[in-house]
Design a protein around this motif. Structure first.
Motif, mmCIF file in Angstrom:
data_model
loop_
_atom_site.group_PDB
_atom_site.id
_atom_site.type_symbol
_atom_site.label_atom_id
_atom_site.label_comp_id
_atom_site.label_asym_id
_atom_site.label_seq_id
_atom_site.Cartn_x
_atom_site.Cartn_y
_atom_site.Cartn_z
ATOM 1 N N GLY A 317 0.814 -1.203 0.000
ATOM 2 C CA GLY A 317 0.000 0.000 0.000
ATOM 3 C C GLY A 317 0.850 1.256 0.000
ATOM 4 O O GLY A 317 0.546 2.230 -0.697
ATOM 5 N N THR A 318 1.932 1.255 0.780
ATOM 6 C CA THR A 318 2.851 2.397 0.792
ATOM 7 C C THR A 318 3.476 2.612 -0.579
ATOM 8 O O THR A 318 3.630 3.758 -1.034
ATOM 9 C CB THR A 318 3.950 2.176 1.843
ATOM 10 O OG1 THR A 318 3.352 2.138 3.141
ATOM 11 C CG2 THR A 318 4.988 3.289 1.805
ATOM 12 N N LEU A 319 3.844 1.535 -1.252
ATOM 13 C CA LEU A 319 4.395 1.639 -2.609
ATOM 14 C C LEU A 319 3.380 2.274 -3.546
ATOM 15 O O LEU A 319 3.734 3.165 -4.340
ATOM 16 C CB LEU A 319 4.794 0.246 -3.108
ATOM 17 C CG LEU A 319 5.293 0.163 -4.553
ATOM 18 C CD1 LEU A 319 6.559 0.983 -4.744
ATOM 19 C CD2 LEU A 319 5.534 -1.301 -4.944
ATOM 20 N N ILE A 320 2.127 1.836 -3.472
ATOM 21 C CA ILE A 320 1.083 2.416 -4.326
ATOM 22 C C ILE A 320 0.881 3.886 -3.986
ATOM 23 O O ILE A 320 0.733 4.731 -4.882
ATOM 24 C CB ILE A 320 -0.236 1.640 -4.151
ATOM 25 C CG1 ILE A 320 -0.063 0.199 -4.605
ATOM 26 C CG2 ILE A 320 -1.357 2.305 -4.940
ATOM 27 C CD1 ILE A 320 0.347 0.039 -6.045
ATOM 28 N N GLY A 321 0.886 4.221 -2.699
ATOM 29 C CA GLY A 321 0.725 5.615 -2.298
ATOM 30 C C GLY A 321 1.851 6.495 -2.820
ATOM 31 O O GLY A 321 1.619 7.624 -3.276
ATOM 32 N N THR A 322 3.092 5.994 -2.767
ATOM 33 C CA THR A 322 4.225 6.762 -3.288
ATOM 34 C C THR A 322 4.103 6.940 -4.797
ATOM 35 O O THR A 322 4.376 8.022 -5.334
ATOM 36 C CB THR A 322 5.550 6.055 -2.950
ATOM 37 O OG1 THR A 322 5.573 5.725 -1.564
ATOM 38 C CG2 THR A 322 6.741 6.945 -3.262
ATOM 39 N N LEU A 323 3.689 5.885 -5.482
ATOM 40 C CA LEU A 323 3.493 5.979 -6.935
ATOM 41 C C LEU A 323 2.434 7.024 -7.279
ATOM 42 O O LEU A 323 2.608 7.808 -8.227
ATOM 43 C CB LEU A 323 3.080 4.611 -7.491
ATOM 44 C CG LEU A 323 4.213 3.638 -7.833
ATOM 45 C CD1 LEU A 323 3.642 2.250 -8.116
ATOM 46 C CD2 LEU A 323 5.005 4.148 -9.032
ATOM 47 N N ILE A 324 1.352 7.049 -6.525
ATOM 48 C CA ILE A 324 0.286 8.020 -6.798
ATOM 49 C C ILE A 324 0.827 9.440 -6.701
ATOM 50 O O ILE A 324 0.568 10.291 -7.572
ATOM 51 C CB ILE A 324 -0.890 7.808 -5.819
ATOM 52 C CG1 ILE A 324 -1.675 6.550 -6.206
ATOM 53 C CG2 ILE A 324 -1.825 9.021 -5.805
ATOM 54 C CD1 ILE A 324 -2.761 6.177 -5.226
#
Length: 366
Positions: A317-324
């Motif tokens: 989830g943190t990876l997806i948040g950083t990508l966003i």
């Protein structure tokens, strides 16, 4: 018989999820896909390999800080000191590297590893102090890390000689920080670590494709290690237990103070790794290097689904948040929107993340 049918029906009831619960759980993935689709249609060159690689490379430093912040937030804490811990480590790395090069045999080959070790060791000290204050002395995380925010900031300015970036005039440092693992040219094929030289007659240099930048590789390795720590080890289980029910964790025999110490030291260590990469990439140590990344790191964890009350969150989830965050920043630049709108967009996404978290909580309470 009726009791047995009720027991059989219970798993079925659990499998059935309302649309609101599904959306609240996976909204970040859906939102990222919508962003990619939107910018691909409106931004020329957005979906090219080079631009996508640029996005993930640019987010490497923020991802490192977000990984450490994930452990802290899952444990129901907050670390406001990571930005200037990163800057402090960057300054130490630059100062020590400048001092060692030319004084040690072997030049950069020996000076660089030693300076990295010193920078990581010194950069982890703020996490050690945070852990002692929070775990042993029961100082609230917000207050403890806010105080360390100021201490690390001041030390960074002091060691840099007044706040100016410490320039690293050492040949080869920038080549490491801006290098790639692979290079490909149609006329030559693949080459490792260095671009193929010389190119054959008639081969165009602009056809050279660089693949897998070193900062991204470091961030990917850190992600894999942290994922293993959080999902496969006792350390990860204790982190979730500490955030979900701290009193129950104490009664279960979990060494709470020691666990908090380890978590904040891990956060500082990852911020220090980001500081070292900053020096290698930009060939200077700036005490302010991590200040703009602090809120991005916290935002990435929240957008990724972690609860600020602790006990919930994932590194994926943190990876997806950083990508966003970095897709928004890159996409708005490509379509020609004023860069200041990035702050507005990311702030709106943070609020949306909190609303989705509340919606998920309300659904689960029913």
């Amino acid at each position: 018989m009726a009791k047995m049918s009720q027991q059989l029906a219970l798993p079925v009831a659990r499998i059935k999820k309302s649309p609101l619960e599904v959306v609240s759980r996976f909204w970040a993935w859906l939102f990222l896909l919508l962003l990619l689709l939107f910018f691909s249609l409106t931004g020329p060159g957005f979906f090219s390999f080079l631009n996508l690689q640029s996005i993930v490379n640019d987010m490497a430093l923020a991802l490192l800080m977000s990984l450490g912040q994930t452990f802290v937030i899952i444990a129901a804490g907050i670390d406001l000191s990571t930005g200037f811990t990163m800057g402090f480590a960057a300054v130490i790395e630059a100062v020590v590297l400048n001092a060692l090069v030319g004084r040690l045999p072997g030049g950069l080959a020996l000076a660089l590893p030693l300076s990295v070790v010193v920078a990581l060791a010194v950069g982890t000290l703020p996490g050690l102090v945070n852990g002692v204050l929070i775990g042993r002395l029961r100082v609230p995380p917000f207050i403890a890390t806010l105080g360390m925010y100021g201490i690390a900031r001041g030390l960074g300015f002091i060691f840099s000689g007044g706040g100016q970036p410490v320039s690293v005039q050492v040949p080869g440092v920038g080549d490491i920080g801006n290098g790639y693992l692979l290079y490909y040219h149609p006329a030559v094929g693949f080459s490792f670590l260095h671009p193929p030289t010389p190119l054959p007659p008639g081969a165009r240099p602009r056809d050279l494709v660089s693949i897998l930048p070193f900062p991204l590789i470091v961030a990917a390795v850190a992600f894999v290690v942290c994922y293993w720590l959080l999902s496969r080890t006792r350390f990860g289980r204790h982190t979730y237990a500490l955030g979900g029910a701290p009193e129950a964790a104490r009664r279960a025999g979990i060494p709470v103070a020691r666990q908090i110490l380890k978590i904040y030291m891990l956060s500082a260590l990852l911020a220090s790794v980001a500081g070292v990469l900053y020096v290698l990439r930009f060939t200077n140590g700036d005490a302010n290097a991590g200040d703009p990344l602090l809120l991005d790191s916290i935002a990435a964890v929240v957008i990724g689904g972690a609860s600020l009350f602790g006990g919930e969150g994932t590194l994926v989830g943190t990876l997806i948040g950083t990508l966003i965050i970095y897709v928004i920043q890159n996409g708005l630049v490509i379509i020609g929107i004023d860069p200041y709108w990035q702050f507005v967009a990311i702030g709106a996404v943070i609020i949306l993340a909190v609303l989705m978290d509340q919606a998920k909580a309300s659904v689960l309470r029913r």
